[in-house]
Design a protein around this motif. Structure first.
Motif, mmCIF file in Angstrom:
data_model
loop_
_atom_site.group_PDB
_atom_site.id
_atom_site.type_symbol
_atom_site.label_atom_id
_atom_site.label_comp_id
_atom_site.label_asym_id
_atom_site.label_seq_id
_atom_site.Cartn_x
_atom_site.Cartn_y
_atom_site.Cartn_z
ATOM 1 N N TYR A 4 40.433 10.869 49.357
ATOM 2 C CA TYR A 4 41.622 11.201 48.568
ATOM 3 C C TYR A 4 41.950 12.665 48.817
ATOM 4 C CZ TYR A 4 44.737 12.236 44.722
ATOM 5 O OH TYR A 4 45.819 12.640 43.983
ATOM 6 N N GLN A 5 43.174 12.921 49.233
ATOM 7 C CA GLN A 5 43.592 14.287 49.547
ATOM 8 C C GLN A 5 44.520 14.808 48.452
ATOM 9 O OE1 GLN A 5 41.900 15.463 51.768
ATOM 10 N NE2 GLN A 5 41.915 14.372 53.684
ATOM 11 N N GLY A 6 44.005 15.736 47.689
ATOM 12 C CA GLY A 6 44.818 16.379 46.664
ATOM 13 C C GLY A 6 45.841 17.320 47.282
ATOM 14 N N GLU A 7 46.665 17.875 46.447
ATOM 15 C CA GLU A 7 47.718 18.784 46.899
ATOM 16 C C GLU A 7 47.185 19.927 47.748
ATOM 17 O OE1 GLU A 7 51.366 20.532 44.553
ATOM 18 O OE2 GLU A 7 50.097 19.362 43.196
ATOM 19 N N GLU A 8 45.991 20.399 47.408
ATOM 20 C CA GLU A 8 45.409 21.557 48.108
ATOM 21 C C GLU A 8 45.091 21.263 49.574
ATOM 22 O OE1 GLU A 8 41.994 19.239 46.391
ATOM 23 O OE2 GLU A 8 43.948 19.843 45.651
ATOM 24 N N HIS A 9 45.163 19.999 49.985
ATOM 25 C CA HIS A 9 44.925 19.639 51.380
ATOM 26 C C HIS A 9 46.200 19.740 52.219
ATOM 27 C CE1 HIS A 9 40.808 17.960 50.957
ATOM 28 N NE2 HIS A 9 41.195 17.884 49.698
ATOM 29 N N TYR A 10 47.339 19.937 51.562
ATOM 30 C CA TYR A 10 48.620 19.937 52.261
ATOM 31 C C TYR A 10 49.428 21.226 52.111
ATOM 32 C CZ TYR A 10 47.684 14.984 52.648
ATOM 33 O OH TYR A 10 47.101 13.780 52.925
ATOM 34 N N LYS A 11 49.164 21.978 51.062
ATOM 35 C CA LYS A 11 49.938 23.201 50.873
ATOM 36 C C LYS A 11 49.074 24.243 50.163
ATOM 37 C CE LYS A 11 52.264 21.181 46.869
ATOM 38 N NZ LYS A 11 53.546 20.813 46.310
ATOM 39 N N PRO A 12 49.407 25.514 50.400
ATOM 40 C CA PRO A 12 48.613 26.575 49.773
ATOM 41 C C PRO A 12 48.723 26.508 48.253
ATOM 42 C CG PRO A 12 50.309 27.488 51.235
ATOM 43 C CD PRO A 12 50.497 26.009 51.199
ATOM 44 N N MET A 13 47.613 26.730 47.621
ATOM 45 C CA MET A 13 47.599 26.720 46.164
ATOM 46 C C MET A 13 47.718 28.154 45.645
ATOM 47 S SD MET A 13 47.645 23.548 45.841
ATOM 48 C CE MET A 13 47.660 23.385 44.086
ATOM 49 N N PHE A 15 46.131 30.299 43.707
ATOM 50 C CA PHE A 15 45.096 31.323 43.696
ATOM 51 C C PHE A 15 44.209 31.321 44.931
ATOM 52 C CE2 PHE A 15 46.014 30.499 39.192
ATOM 53 C CZ PHE A 15 46.431 31.781 38.839
ATOM 54 N N ASN A 16 44.453 30.406 45.860
ATOM 55 C CA ASN A 16 43.573 30.307 47.020
ATOM 56 C C ASN A 16 44.364 29.927 48.265
ATOM 57 O OD1 ASN A 16 41.284 30.363 48.489
ATOM 58 N ND2 ASN A 16 40.267 28.693 47.444
ATOM 59 N N LYS A 17 45.364 30.727 48.602
ATOM 60 C CA LYS A 17 46.268 30.392 49.689
ATOM 61 C C LYS A 17 45.601 30.418 51.061
ATOM 62 C CE LYS A 17 50.241 31.886 47.116
ATOM 63 N NZ LYS A 17 51.382 32.732 46.974
ATOM 64 N N SER A 18 44.603 31.252 51.257
ATOM 65 C CA SER A 18 43.975 31.379 52.567
ATOM 66 C C SER A 18 43.054 30.205 52.888
ATOM 67 C CB SER A 18 43.190 32.684 52.642
ATOM 68 O OG SER A 18 42.130 32.660 51.712
ATOM 69 N N ASN A 19 42.744 29.388 51.920
ATOM 70 C CA ASN A 19 41.797 28.300 52.098
ATOM 71 C C ASN A 19 42.416 27.056 52.752
ATOM 72 O OD1 ASN A 19 39.179 27.320 51.823
ATOM 73 N ND2 ASN A 19 39.635 26.353 49.877
ATOM 74 N N LEU A 20 43.725 26.982 52.843
ATOM 75 C CA LEU A 20 44.392 25.776 53.353
ATOM 76 C C LEU A 20 43.976 25.452 54.784
ATOM 77 C CD1 LEU A 20 46.430 23.471 53.059
ATOM 78 C CD2 LEU A 20 48.191 25.070 53.832
ATOM 79 N N GLU A 21 44.034 26.414 55.671
ATOM 80 C CA GLU A 21 43.696 26.174 57.069
ATOM 81 C C GLU A 21 42.237 25.722 57.211
ATOM 82 O OE1 GLU A 21 43.297 28.946 60.933
ATOM 83 O OE2 GLU A 21 45.263 29.024 59.931
ATOM 84 N N ARG A 23 40.397 24.218 54.916
ATOM 85 C CA ARG A 23 40.286 22.874 54.325
ATOM 86 C C ARG A 23 40.797 21.815 55.303
ATOM 87 N NH1 ARG A 23 39.330 21.575 49.329
ATOM 88 N NH2 ARG A 23 39.869 23.632 48.580
ATOM 89 N N GLN A 24 41.922 22.089 55.957
ATOM 90 C CA GLN A 24 42.480 21.134 56.904
ATOM 91 C C GLN A 24 41.580 20.966 58.130
ATOM 92 O OE1 GLN A 24 46.456 22.707 57.375
ATOM 93 N NE2 GLN A 24 47.252 21.355 55.763
ATOM 94 N N TYR A 46 47.901 12.758 47.878
ATOM 95 C CA TYR A 46 48.128 12.870 46.434
ATOM 96 C C TYR A 46 49.429 12.217 45.982
ATOM 97 C CZ TYR A 46 51.401 16.730 47.277
ATOM 98 O OH TYR A 46 52.467 17.490 47.679
ATOM 99 N N TRP A 47 50.444 12.185 46.834
ATOM 100 C CA TRP A 47 51.723 11.607 46.405
ATOM 101 C C TRP A 47 51.660 10.079 46.323
ATOM 102 C CZ3 TRP A 47 51.429 14.491 50.990
ATOM 103 C CH2 TRP A 47 51.452 13.755 52.167
ATOM 104 N N GLU A 48 50.566 9.498 46.795
ATOM 105 C CA GLU A 48 50.363 8.053 46.662
ATOM 106 C C GLU A 48 49.407 7.730 45.515
ATOM 107 O OE1 GLU A 48 51.880 5.660 47.994
ATOM 108 O OE2 GLU A 48 52.826 6.500 49.771
ATOM 109 N N ASN A 49 49.180 8.675 44.639
ATOM 110 C CA ASN A 49 48.221 8.533 43.547
ATOM 111 C C ASN A 49 48.450 7.263 42.724
ATOM 112 O OD1 ASN A 49 46.012 9.431 42.001
ATOM 113 N ND2 ASN A 49 47.397 10.290 40.480
ATOM 114 N N LYS A 50 49.686 6.966 42.418
ATOM 115 C CA LYS A 50 49.985 5.783 41.594
ATOM 116 C C LYS A 50 49.791 4.478 42.354
ATOM 117 C CE LYS A 50 53.039 8.137 38.412
ATOM 118 N NZ LYS A 50 54.350 8.244 37.813
ATOM 119 N N ASN A 51 49.762 4.545 43.676
ATOM 120 C CA ASN A 51 49.590 3.348 44.505
ATOM 121 C C ASN A 51 48.169 3.210 45.049
ATOM 122 O OD1 ASN A 51 52.354 2.637 44.341
ATOM 123 N ND2 ASN A 51 52.815 4.163 45.905
#
Length: 71
Positions: A4-13, A15-21, A23-24, A46-51
């Motif tokens: 399961y890939q939360g939002e932090e796997h696709y865009k910088p969060m 308080f931790n923007k440098s971690n995106l690359e 994490r990917q 994450y956008w498929e959470n309901k499915n």
């Protein structure tokens, strides 16, 4: 393997923007390892959470069909 890939796997969060690359990169290593070693790999964003339950159910059904064809 289900990932399961939360939002932090696709865009910088916030308080931790440098971690995106990083994490990917780790996500790719994990996915490549799974696929190269014979594992089924299901990545749910994450956008498929309901499915999520439906996606997992459909994937399991597809795997069962593949097993029946090869046995």
């Amino acid at each position: 393997m289900i990932e399961y890939q939360g939002e932090e796997h696709y865009k910088p969060m916030r308080f931790n923007k440098s971690n995106l690359e990083y994490r990917q990169k780790c996500d790719k290593i994990k996915k490549d390892f799974a696929l190269n070693n014979g594992f089924n790999f299901l990545e749910i964003p994450y956008w498929e959470n309901k499915n999520m339950i439906n996606i997992i159910g459909e994937t399991i059904a597809d795997i069962k069909k593949s097993i029946k064809r090869w046995s």
